[in-house]
Structures are given as structure tokens and as C-alpha cells.
Design an enzyme around this catalytic site. Structure first.
Site, PDB file in Angstrom:
ATOM      1  N   ASP A  51      53.927  24.347  30.306  1.00  0.00           N
ATOM      2  CA  ASP A  51      53.059  24.850  29.243  1.00  0.00           C
ATOM      3  C   ASP A  51      53.471  24.379  27.847  1.00  0.00           C
ATOM      4  OD1 ASP A  51      51.792  26.746  27.333  1.00  0.00           O
ATOM      5  OD2 ASP A  51      51.201  27.808  29.146  1.00  0.00           O
ATOM      6  N   SER A  73      47.960  24.779  25.964  1.00  0.00           N
ATOM      7  CA  SER A  73      47.621  25.609  27.110  1.00  0.00           C
ATOM      8  C   SER A  73      46.113  25.876  27.158  1.00  0.00           C
ATOM      9  CB  SER A  73      48.434  26.903  27.071  1.00  0.00           C
ATOM     10  OG  SER A  73      48.465  27.528  28.327  1.00  0.00           O
TER      11      SER A  73
END
Length: 288
Positions: free
Chosen positions: A158, A44
Site C-alpha cells: 500500500d 491506495s
């Protein structure tokens, strides 16, 4: 007399939204202290900062990030009518590419990888080749905020969902030290008074994000709220497991105090905390 060779470091950077600006300061502290980062892995926001660093553009990008006002942050938000997300994410990628052009991961001088999650199969996906920005965009696809990325037969979200601190994915070289930067605990609902205080000083984007989350949690038992909290717990537990399975030689869990995942207009202040705390950790460590 020849100078002693630098201690090499395999660096792993965690997910954490705007808290990931602390990674900038942590990298600066390592370099200031004489360490050489020879490989990097991230999830991320850790994938974004790590990828920009590996491409040699962190100095340019950090200055741009530091100068962003809350209104400029808000203008980077390209809203979508999709029922699955608030933001497309294209404007952010285009802004970064204007500063640091895209390249292939395999062409970077520093070995780098980013992790994402295939929503269809529920499996971790590790990017070690192909477009740098495609990998970053997939890795930052925070559920319910950024639109998922279609990649071949996969639907990517993510990387923090499956491997928020990818200690087992970073390239290792003989004699290096494994250094990990985590970003505190995941956030649960604050009390009403504290939330109002935060909204009073927040940027338009952070206010919108918090109101969105407040809406999700309006009913204590609604399924969206439960799903969000379940994901947060999962990410925290996955990180704890990663630390047990692959213990780093140096570990910094950045304490960010009042700053949270939505404070994208506070890049410089958050980076400063990362730098200060990494310098403190290094001063107490014996990794030479």
C-alpha cells in the site's frame, strides 16, 4: 463575449479503503462547480478512483460500484491460503478491466501517478508509466489484507504506508490550484457494544474484515496487533507531515460518520458525503 477559462486543479486523493468512495463525490463537486482537473495523484483507494477518472471511466465504474450488493462484494473477494494476506485481489482487477480496459499511464489525457511502497527497501515507489492497473493493484495492497505485488526486484504494498496523501507527487501546471481530499483519521479498536452494532448491519466482507482485525487484537500486546496499530499511526503522521510540507490551496478532510474502511457495499452513500462536503468547502473558498 468569450467564456472565462476554468480554474485548473491538481487533485490529490488519499488512501482509506472503502472511505475512498468519497473521492467520487469530491470529483463530481469540483466538476459541477466549474473546475477542471488537469492532473491527479493518489494512494491506495485514491489511486484507484483517480486512475479510473484519468482513464475516462469513472461514470461507468461508479454506477457498477453503486449497484453492488453485499453478496456481490463478497464474491469479488478471492481468498488466498498465503500466510501474508487474506485476498489475492485478481477478481477486483478483472472486474474493473471489464468496464474500463487497461492502458498505459503515459497515454492518459490527464497526467496521473499512483504511489506504492517497496517492502524490501522501505521506500516509496511512484508509477508514472506502464500498466494503469498494475499501478493501482500495487497501490491498494493493504498489509495483511491484499497480497503484495512482485514488480521487478520489488515487493510492493500500500502506498499509504509511505505517502498516503501524495501532495508532492502530483504534476503541477502554471495557474493551477492544489486540492487535497483526505479521509478522516485512521481507526483504532471500537468498544464492544459499538462493534456489535456495526456487525449487525454490515456486509459479509466487512464482518469478516472486522473479525479478522478483532482476532489480531485479541491480545492487547501481541506483536501483530502492535504492528497494525503502529502502521496506522505511521500513516496518520505521514499525512500530517505531507500537509505541512506541501500545503494545499483547498483541503477537504471528509467526515464519514458511521461509515468505515470496510463498508464496500455503501459506495453511493459514501460518495454522496464526499460530494456534499466538497461543495461546502468550495462555497467557502476563494480560489477563482
Amino acid at each position: 463575449m468569450a467564456a472565462s477559462p476554468k480554474q485548473t486543479v491538481a487533485l490529490v486523493l488519499a488512501s482509506g479503503g472503502a472511505k475512498g468512495f468519497a473521492h467520487i463525490g469530491a470529483i463530481e463537486a469540483l466538476e459541477e462547480s466549474g473546475y477542471e482537473i488537469t492532473s491527479i495523484a493518489g494512494a491506495s483507494m485514491g489511486a484507484l478512483i483517480g486512475g479510473i477518472y484519468a482513464a475516462g471511466g469513472l461514470d461507468k465504474v461508479k454506477e457498477w460500484m453503486y449497484d453492488l450488493t453485499d453478496r456481490e462484494v463478497f464474491r469479488l473477494v478471492d481468498f488466498t491460503l498465503s500466510p501474508h494476506a487474506l485476498v489475492k485481489g485478481n477478481r477486483l482487477m478483472d472486474a474493473l478491466k471489464a468496464i474500463v480496459p487497461d492502458c498505459n499511464i503515459e497515454d492518459l489525457e490527464i497526467p496521473y501517478c499512483a504511489v506504492a511502497t517497496d517492502l524490501k527497501e522501505g521506500q516509496e515507489v511512484v508509477f508514472r508509466s506502464g500498466s494503469l492497473y498494475d499501478a493501482i493493484r500495487a497501490s491498494i495492497s493493504i498489509p495483511m489484507l491484499f497480497r503484495p505485488v512482485e514488480h521487478g526486484d520489488m515487493l510492493l504494498i500500500d502506498g499509504g504506508i509511505t505517502n498516503g496523501l501524495p501532495l508532492d507527487r502530483v504534476v503541477r501546471t502554471e495557474g493551477d490550484k492544489l486540492v487535497a481530499v483526505n479521509l478522516e483519521d485512521y481507526e483504532w479498536e471500537d468498544d464492544e457494544e459499538e462493534r456489535q452494532q456495526m456487525e449487525g448491519k454490515a456486509s459479509p466482507f466487512s464482518i469478516l474484515s472486522r473479525k479478522f482485525q478483532k482476532g489480531l487484537n485479541a491480545l492487547s500486546n501481541n506483536y501483530i496487533s502492535l504492528t497494525y496499530d503502529t502502521i496506522s499511526i505511521l500513516m496518520k503522521r505521514n499525512t500530517e507531515m505531507a500537509l505541512r510540507l506541501t500545503p494545499p490551496d483547498i483541503y477537504l478532510n471528509v467526515s464519514l460518520g458511521e461509515y468505515g474502511s470496510h463498508d464496500y457495499d455503501e459506495a453511493e452513500a459514501i460518495a454522496k458525503l464526499g460530494r456534499e462536503q466538497m461543495l461546502e468547502v468550495l462555497s467557502k473558498a476563494n480560489i477563482g
